[in-house]
Motif scaffolding. Sequence first.
Motif, PDB file in Angstrom:
ATOM      1  N   PHE A  75      39.198  -6.270  23.626  1.00 51.78           N
ATOM      2  CA  PHE A  75      37.954  -6.574  22.923  1.00 51.78           C
ATOM      3  C   PHE A  75      36.878  -7.019  23.914  1.00 51.78           C
ATOM      4  CE2 PHE A  75      35.293  -7.881  19.491  1.00 51.78           C
ATOM      5  CZ  PHE A  75      35.859  -7.407  18.317  1.00 51.78           C
ATOM      6  N   GLU A  76      37.232  -7.954  24.779  1.00 53.25           N
ATOM      7  CA  GLU A  76      36.265  -8.470  25.755  1.00 53.25           C
ATOM      8  C   GLU A  76      35.755  -7.383  26.678  1.00 53.25           C
ATOM      9  OE1 GLU A  76      37.567 -13.126  26.395  1.00 53.25           O
ATOM     10  OE2 GLU A  76      38.732 -11.565  27.404  1.00 53.25           O
ATOM     11  N   ARG A  77      36.640  -6.505  27.108  1.00 51.38           N
ATOM     12  CA  ARG A  77      36.225  -5.448  28.028  1.00 51.38           C
ATOM     13  C   ARG A  77      35.342  -4.416  27.334  1.00 51.38           C
ATOM     14  NH1 ARG A  77      38.339  -4.571  33.078  1.00 51.38           N
ATOM     15  NH2 ARG A  77      38.984  -6.737  32.780  1.00 51.38           N
ATOM     16  N   LEU A  78      35.669  -4.074  26.082  1.00 51.90           N
ATOM     17  CA  LEU A  78      34.846  -3.118  25.350  1.00 51.90           C
ATOM     18  C   LEU A  78      33.451  -3.678  25.079  1.00 51.90           C
ATOM     19  CD1 LEU A  78      37.394  -1.636  22.770  1.00 51.90           C
ATOM     20  CD2 LEU A  78      36.435  -0.506  24.786  1.00 51.90           C
ATOM     21  N   MET A  79      33.340  -4.987  24.928  1.00 52.96           N
ATOM     22  CA  MET A  79      32.038  -5.620  24.716  1.00 52.96           C
ATOM     23  C   MET A  79      31.100  -5.407  25.896  1.00 52.96           C
ATOM     24  SD  MET A  79      33.362  -9.187  22.959  1.00 52.96           S
ATOM     25  CE  MET A  79      31.769 -10.033  23.103  1.00 52.96           C
ATOM     26  N   GLN A  99      39.099 -14.814  17.555  1.00 53.59           N
ATOM     27  CA  GLN A  99      37.888 -15.556  17.219  1.00 53.59           C
ATOM     28  C   GLN A  99      37.779 -16.862  18.004  1.00 53.59           C
ATOM     29  OE1 GLN A  99      38.431 -15.427  12.810  1.00 53.59           O
ATOM     30  NE2 GLN A  99      36.358 -14.609  12.791  1.00 53.59           N
ATOM     31  N   SER A 100      38.912 -17.477  18.319  1.00 52.96           N
ATOM     32  CA  SER A 100      38.870 -18.711  19.108  1.00 52.96           C
ATOM     33  C   SER A 100      38.480 -18.443  20.555  1.00 52.96           C
ATOM     34  CB  SER A 100      40.235 -19.409  19.064  1.00 52.96           C
ATOM     35  OG  SER A 100      41.218 -18.654  19.776  1.00 52.96           O
ATOM     36  N   ARG A 101      38.693 -17.215  20.989  1.00 49.27           N
ATOM     37  CA  ARG A 101      38.425 -16.839  22.382  1.00 49.27           C
ATOM     38  C   ARG A 101      37.072 -16.152  22.571  1.00 49.27           C
ATOM     39  NH1 ARG A 101      42.876 -13.582  26.071  1.00 49.27           N
ATOM     40  NH2 ARG A 101      41.429 -12.423  27.399  1.00 49.27           N
ATOM     41  N   ILE A 102      36.599 -15.460  21.522  1.00 51.45           N
ATOM     42  CA  ILE A 102      35.373 -14.681  21.642  1.00 51.45           C
ATOM     43  C   ILE A 102      34.398 -15.095  20.546  1.00 51.45           C
ATOM     44  CG2 ILE A 102      34.373 -12.365  21.749  1.00 51.45           C
ATOM     45  CD1 ILE A 102      37.191 -11.316  22.363  1.00 51.45           C
ATOM     46  N   LEU A 114      38.432  -6.495  12.438  1.00 48.36           N
ATOM     47  CA  LEU A 114      37.541  -7.344  13.240  1.00 48.36           C
ATOM     48  C   LEU A 114      36.318  -6.529  13.644  1.00 48.36           C
ATOM     49  CD1 LEU A 114      39.982  -9.133  15.741  1.00 48.36           C
ATOM     50  CD2 LEU A 114      38.629 -10.264  13.965  1.00 48.36           C
ATOM     51  N   THR A 115      35.138  -7.145  13.532  1.00 45.24           N
ATOM     52  CA  THR A 115      33.918  -6.472  13.985  1.00 45.24           C
ATOM     53  C   THR A 115      33.100  -7.408  14.861  1.00 45.24           C
ATOM     54  OG1 THR A 115      32.710  -7.159  11.983  1.00 45.24           O
ATOM     55  CG2 THR A 115      33.754  -4.981  11.964  1.00 45.24           C
ATOM     56  N   TRP A 116      32.374  -6.804  15.777  1.00 47.19           N
ATOM     57  CA  TRP A 116      31.447  -7.559  16.634  1.00 47.19           C
ATOM     58  C   TRP A 116      30.213  -6.707  16.893  1.00 47.19           C
ATOM     59  CZ3 TRP A 116      29.571  -6.178  21.503  1.00 47.19           C
ATOM     60  CH2 TRP A 116      28.810  -7.154  22.165  1.00 47.19           C
ATOM     61  N   TYR A 117      29.038  -7.331  16.732  1.00 46.60           N
ATOM     62  CA  TYR A 117      27.774  -6.680  17.052  1.00 46.60           C
ATOM     63  C   TYR A 117      27.061  -7.504  18.112  1.00 46.60           C
ATOM     64  CZ  TYR A 117      28.301  -4.123  12.618  1.00 46.60           C
ATOM     65  OH  TYR A 117      28.760  -3.342  11.585  1.00 46.60           O
ATOM     66  N   GLN A 118      26.480  -6.823  19.066  1.00 50.47           N
ATOM     67  CA  GLN A 118      25.779  -7.517  20.146  1.00 50.47           C
ATOM     68  C   GLN A 118      24.530  -8.229  19.639  1.00 50.47           C
ATOM     69  OE1 GLN A 118      23.684  -5.184  23.314  1.00 50.47           O
ATOM     70  NE2 GLN A 118      25.228  -6.118  24.646  1.00 50.47           N
ATOM     71  N   ASN A 119      23.832  -7.600  18.683  1.00 55.81           N
ATOM     72  CA  ASN A 119      22.595  -8.169  18.149  1.00 55.81           C
ATOM     73  C   ASN A 119      22.303  -7.554  16.785  1.00 55.81           C
ATOM     74  OD1 ASN A 119      21.514  -5.562  18.773  1.00 55.81           O
ATOM     75  ND2 ASN A 119      21.163  -6.270  20.874  1.00 55.81           N
ATOM     76  N   ASP A 120      21.214  -7.997  16.169  1.00 57.22           N
ATOM     77  CA  ASP A 120      20.856  -7.503  14.841  1.00 57.22           C
ATOM     78  C   ASP A 120      20.487  -6.028  14.866  1.00 57.22           C
ATOM     79  OD1 ASP A 120      21.323  -9.943  13.667  1.00 57.22           O
ATOM     80  OD2 ASP A 120      19.234 -10.605  13.827  1.00 57.22           O
ATOM     81  N   ALA A 121      19.927  -5.560  15.979  1.00 53.27           N
ATOM     82  CA  ALA A 121      19.553  -4.152  16.078  1.00 53.27           C
ATOM     83  C   ALA A 121      20.779  -3.245  15.939  1.00 53.27           C
ATOM     84  CB  ALA A 121      18.852  -3.883  17.404  1.00 53.27           C
ATOM     85  N   ALA A 122      21.917  -3.704  16.448  1.00 56.53           N
ATOM     86  CA  ALA A 122      23.144  -2.913  16.361  1.00 56.53           C
ATOM     87  C   ALA A 122      23.659  -2.819  14.925  1.00 56.53           C
ATOM     88  CB  ALA A 122      24.225  -3.515  17.254  1.00 56.53           C
ATOM     89  N   ARG A 123      23.260  -3.769  14.086  1.00 57.41           N
ATOM     90  CA  ARG A 123      23.710  -3.778  12.693  1.00 57.41           C
ATOM     91  C   ARG A 123      22.884  -2.852  11.788  1.00 57.41           C
ATOM     92  NH1 ARG A 123      26.856  -8.382  11.484  1.00 57.41           N
ATOM     93  NH2 ARG A 123      26.924  -9.903  13.181  1.00 57.41           N
TER      94      ARG A 123
END
Length: 263
Positions: A75-79, A99-102, A114-123
């Motif tokens: 996950f961290e590397r893909l980010m 979630q405790s780590r990232i 699990l989902t992660w977005y860098q910013n609102d523009a990505a959403r």
Amino acid sequence: MINLESILKLVRSGDLDVAEAKEQLDEIVKGTQIKSDGVEDLGFAQLDTDRARRTGFPEVIYGEHKTAEQIAAIFERLMQHSDRVLATRISKDKADHVQSRIEGVTYHEEARVLTWYQNDAARKPEGSGYIAVVCAGTSDLPVAEEAALTAEIMGCRVERIYDVGVAGIHRLFRRLEVIRGATSIVVAAGMEGALTSVVGGLVSKPVIAVPTSVGYGASFQGLAALLAMLNSCSSGVSVVNIDNGFGAGYNAALIYKTTIKRD
């Protein structure tokens, strides 16, 4: 930014010795290699960092049978390579570890995603169309939600039409206009899987059927629904594997991206 020409000029002027220049050149070569072949070696995983360029969406983490540590590391590397990350089939305890780590990771417990977005523009959804995700019963919700969340993180807007199975088919007709307006339709159903054929006979858009492992003994953990969907008499129906909400959402998103008018 240091490049080859800068290093050579510094060596010529005497401001950089040969040993230091060699170290910097090695770093350039290493970085170029990673960029050119699109693979990052984590030892336990070979990350396909070039997948977004080739296919339009980054590599997705399949969490089943991976450890929490492995999922977090990937996950961290893909980010570092994308403005969004998706991981599927994630149990609650593994999600808690990630979630405790990232920071900024969201866990969708019903879909086990699990989902992660860098910013609102990505959403922000691309274009003005939408995908309809339809499911027969409340028991099919985990698979339907996996499909919906997959499509959303791929930049699509999703309309959810849930609990409209054939046992009370009048519920489907109440939402038919919304379903017909979609660019493509995902239908998740267990038991005998009849909802797919019904929807397929009422719309002019591609229907992606997802058999779910919901039902009593003779449903054979979704096999009965799978065979019914494969044998559908409605045209325009394609079928993914049992409980494969991710695959259905992904395919629907690809259709969406080829048909929408971008804002």
